[in-house]
Design a protein around this motif. Structure first.
Motif, PDB file in Angstrom:
ATOM      1  N   SER A  51       0.864  -1.173   0.000  1.00 15.52           N
ATOM      2  CA  SER A  51       0.000   0.000   0.000  1.00 15.52           C
ATOM      3  C   SER A  51       0.904   1.226   0.000  1.00 15.52           C
ATOM      4  CB  SER A  51      -0.929   0.004   1.217  1.00 15.52           C
ATOM      5  OG  SER A  51      -0.178   0.110   2.401  1.00 15.52           O
ATOM      6  N   VAL A  52       0.443   2.289  -0.637  1.00 10.37           N
ATOM      7  CA  VAL A  52       1.217   3.521  -0.736  1.00 10.37           C
ATOM      8  C   VAL A  52       0.552   4.627   0.068  1.00 10.37           C
ATOM      9  CG1 VAL A  52       2.037   5.308  -2.334  1.00 10.37           C
ATOM     10  CG2 VAL A  52       2.139   2.900  -2.996  1.00 10.37           C
ATOM     11  N   SER A  53      -0.787   4.720  -0.037  1.00 10.16           N
ATOM     12  CA  SER A  53      -1.510   5.808   0.595  1.00 10.16           C
ATOM     13  C   SER A  53      -2.927   5.366   0.918  1.00 10.16           C
ATOM     14  CB  SER A  53      -1.548   7.004  -0.367  1.00 10.16           C
ATOM     15  OG  SER A  53      -2.402   8.022   0.101  1.00 10.16           O
ATOM     16  N   LEU A  54      -3.462   5.897   2.012  1.00 12.58           N
ATOM     17  CA  LEU A  54      -4.860   5.638   2.353  1.00 12.58           C
ATOM     18  C   LEU A  54      -5.759   6.788   1.913  1.00 12.58           C
ATOM     19  CD1 LEU A  54      -4.463   4.121   5.930  1.00 12.58           C
ATOM     20  CD2 LEU A  54      -4.780   2.921   3.750  1.00 12.58           C
ATOM     21  N   SER A  55      -5.159   7.967   1.703  1.00 13.94           N
ATOM     22  CA  SER A  55      -5.965   9.123   1.317  1.00 13.94           C
ATOM     23  C   SER A  55      -5.205   9.939   0.270  1.00 13.94           C
ATOM     24  CB  SER A  55      -6.264   9.985   2.544  1.00 13.94           C
ATOM     25  OG  SER A  55      -7.079  11.071   2.189  1.00 13.94           O
ATOM     26  N   PRO A  56      -5.437   9.691  -1.000  1.00 12.13           N
ATOM     27  CA  PRO A  56      -6.388   8.730  -1.540  1.00 12.13           C
ATOM     28  C   PRO A  56      -5.799   7.316  -1.489  1.00 12.13           C
ATOM     29  CG  PRO A  56      -5.224   9.751  -3.347  1.00 12.13           C
ATOM     30  CD  PRO A  56      -4.737  10.421  -2.080  1.00 12.13           C
ATOM     31  N   PRO A  57      -6.645   6.292  -1.557  1.00 10.31           N
ATOM     32  CA  PRO A  57      -6.142   4.922  -1.572  1.00 10.31           C
ATOM     33  C   PRO A  57      -5.281   4.664  -2.817  1.00 10.31           C
ATOM     34  CG  PRO A  57      -8.478   4.961  -1.071  1.00 10.31           C
ATOM     35  CD  PRO A  57      -8.109   6.342  -1.514  1.00 10.31           C
ATOM     36  N   LEU A  58      -4.057   4.202  -2.597  1.00 11.32           N
ATOM     37  CA  LEU A  58      -3.151   3.832  -3.686  1.00 11.32           C
ATOM     38  C   LEU A  58      -2.344   2.615  -3.266  1.00 11.32           C
ATOM     39  CD1 LEU A  58      -1.576   7.246  -4.838  1.00 11.32           C
ATOM     40  CD2 LEU A  58      -3.177   5.823  -6.124  1.00 11.32           C
ATOM     41  N   VAL A  59      -2.103   1.727  -4.223  1.00  9.02           N
ATOM     42  CA  VAL A  59      -1.241   0.570  -4.011  1.00  9.02           C
ATOM     43  C   VAL A  59      -0.180   0.561  -5.106  1.00  9.02           C
ATOM     44  CG1 VAL A  59      -3.026  -0.792  -2.855  1.00  9.02           C
ATOM     45  CG2 VAL A  59      -2.720  -0.994  -5.344  1.00  9.02           C
ATOM     46  N   LEU A  60       0.847  -0.248  -4.912  1.00  7.62           N
ATOM     47  CA  LEU A  60       1.936  -0.338  -5.872  1.00  7.62           C
ATOM     48  C   LEU A  60       2.327  -1.789  -6.057  1.00  7.62           C
ATOM     49  CD1 LEU A  60       5.061   1.808  -6.153  1.00  7.62           C
ATOM     50  CD2 LEU A  60       5.368  -0.628  -5.768  1.00  7.62           C
ATOM     51  N   ALA A 135      11.669   1.823 -13.440  1.00  2.15           N
ATOM     52  CA  ALA A 135      12.669   1.565 -12.402  1.00  2.15           C
ATOM     53  C   ALA A 135      13.561   0.416 -12.869  1.00  2.15           C
ATOM     54  CB  ALA A 135      11.996   1.230 -11.077  1.00  2.15           C
ATOM     55  N   ALA A 136      14.634   0.767 -13.579  1.00  2.00           N
ATOM     56  CA  ALA A 136      15.586  -0.209 -14.111  1.00  2.00           C
ATOM     57  C   ALA A 136      14.861  -1.236 -14.982  1.00  2.00           C
ATOM     58  CB  ALA A 136      16.386  -0.847 -12.986  1.00  2.00           C
ATOM     59  N   ASP A 137      14.954  -2.524 -14.653  1.00  4.62           N
ATOM     60  CA  ASP A 137      14.321  -3.550 -15.489  1.00  4.62           C
ATOM     61  C   ASP A 137      12.873  -3.834 -15.087  1.00  4.62           C
ATOM     62  OD1 ASP A 137      14.873  -4.848 -13.106  1.00  4.62           O
ATOM     63  OD2 ASP A 137      15.899  -6.554 -14.029  1.00  4.62           O
ATOM     64  N   HIS A 138      12.312  -3.018 -14.196  1.00  3.76           N
ATOM     65  CA  HIS A 138      10.929  -3.172 -13.746  1.00  3.76           C
ATOM     66  C   HIS A 138      10.124  -1.905 -14.028  1.00  3.76           C
ATOM     67  CE1 HIS A 138      12.300  -6.773 -11.821  1.00  3.76           C
ATOM     68  NE2 HIS A 138      11.103  -7.007 -11.311  1.00  3.76           N
ATOM     69  N   LEU A 139       8.831  -2.045 -13.935  1.00  5.82           N
ATOM     70  CA  LEU A 139       7.927  -0.905 -14.002  1.00  5.82           C
ATOM     71  C   LEU A 139       7.100  -0.926 -12.729  1.00  5.82           C
ATOM     72  CD1 LEU A 139       7.373   1.275 -16.183  1.00  5.82           C
ATOM     73  CD2 LEU A 139       5.352  -0.030 -16.800  1.00  5.82           C
ATOM     74  N   LEU A 140       7.086   0.186 -12.023  1.00  9.63           N
ATOM     75  CA  LEU A 140       6.257   0.312 -10.830  1.00  9.63           C
ATOM     76  C   LEU A 140       4.880   0.767 -11.297  1.00  9.63           C
ATOM     77  CD1 LEU A 140       8.758   2.222  -8.508  1.00  9.63           C
ATOM     78  CD2 LEU A 140       8.519  -0.250  -8.861  1.00  9.63           C
ATOM     79  N   VAL A 141       3.856   0.028 -10.911  1.00  6.09           N
ATOM     80  CA  VAL A 141       2.496   0.346 -11.308  1.00  6.09           C
ATOM     81  C   VAL A 141       1.745   0.816 -10.070  1.00  6.09           C
ATOM     82  CG1 VAL A 141       0.374  -0.501 -12.375  1.00  6.09           C
ATOM     83  CG2 VAL A 141       2.592  -1.434 -13.105  1.00  6.09           C
ATOM     84  N   LEU A 142       1.362   2.084 -10.065  1.00  2.92           N
ATOM     85  CA  LEU A 142       0.550   2.645  -8.986  1.00  2.92           C
ATOM     86  C   LEU A 142      -0.898   2.493  -9.385  1.00  2.92           C
ATOM     87  CD1 LEU A 142       2.708   5.765  -8.384  1.00  2.92           C
ATOM     88  CD2 LEU A 142       1.999   4.216  -6.582  1.00  2.92           C
ATOM     89  N   GLY A 143      -1.685   1.909  -8.493  1.00  2.00           N
ATOM     90  CA  GLY A 143      -3.083   1.686  -8.797  1.00  2.00           C
ATOM     91  C   GLY A 143      -4.013   2.259  -7.752  1.00  2.00           C
ATOM     92  N   GLN A 144      -5.136   2.773  -8.210  1.00  2.00           N
ATOM     93  CA  GLN A 144      -6.174   3.257  -7.302  1.00  2.00           C
ATOM     94  C   GLN A 144      -7.238   2.178  -7.197  1.00  2.00           C
ATOM     95  OE1 GLN A 144      -8.419   6.723  -8.517  1.00  2.00           O
ATOM     96  NE2 GLN A 144      -8.815   7.216  -6.374  1.00  2.00           N
TER      97      GLN A 144
END
Length: 174
Positions: A51-60, A135-144
């Motif tokens: 989880s990244v944030s609760l307000s607003p809700p975001l995950v990674l 991020a190098a050989d990966h992609l960080l996906v932030l999702g709501q």
């Protein structure tokens, strides 16, 4: 009170294998990341979810750039996170190693907002892609998260030391 600091010899730069060795000492949950295109589900096993944030809700979630699942996520703009319990080791292995077209064979799932959700998952989220970060050989996906559900209490599947472990819920509580 602490004692004197003993100088350590300088070490060489951290290599991929050295980082992998350190990360094996970090316990993490196991999830299936899912997506679909034209009604065909795809997915992979991931332990790099938070989880990244609760307000607003975001995950990674962090996915390898050449991942087929990532390609579908970026083209469709949505993905699912299916948290696995201790009895799902076979699912984690299947989604990590089986050919992509065989991963959902015989697996109970339903589409929620056109995203596959595993019926037996301990908990699940369906997310809209908020943004991606290279991020190098990966992609960080932030999702709501747009939808979530949970199936009661369960013991989570944990990855530690290159093996699956079980964490008995309540065992460490005072």
């Amino acid at each position: 009170m602490t004692g004197p600091v003993t100088p350590r010899p300088e070490t060489p730069a951290v290599t991929g294998p050295a980082l992998r060795s350190v990360m094996r000492r970090w316990a993490t949950g196991v999830a299936l990341v899912t997506a679909a295109t034209q009604g065909r589900p795809t997915g992979c096993t991931a332990s790099s979810f938070t989880s990244v944030s609760l307000s607003p809700p975001l995950v990674l979630v962090s996915l390898y750039r050449s991942s087929r699942t990532l390609a579908v996520i970026t083209s469709q703009g949505a993905f699912g996170i299916n948290l696995l319990g201790r009895h799902h080791q076979d699912l984690a292995d299947r989604f990590a190693t089986a050919p992509a077209e065989q991963r959902f064979a015989g697996i109970g799932h339903r589409l929620v907002r056109d995203v596959p959700v595993i019926e037996e998952a301990m908990a699940a989220l369906v997310c809209r892609v908020e943004r991606t970060v290279a991020a190098a050989d990966h992609l960080l996906v932030l999702g709501q998260p747009m939808w979530c559900d949970q199936n009661g209490a369960a013991d989570p599947l944990v990855h530690f030391g290159s093996h699956y472990e079980c964490l008995a819920v309540g065992s460490a509580r005072a």
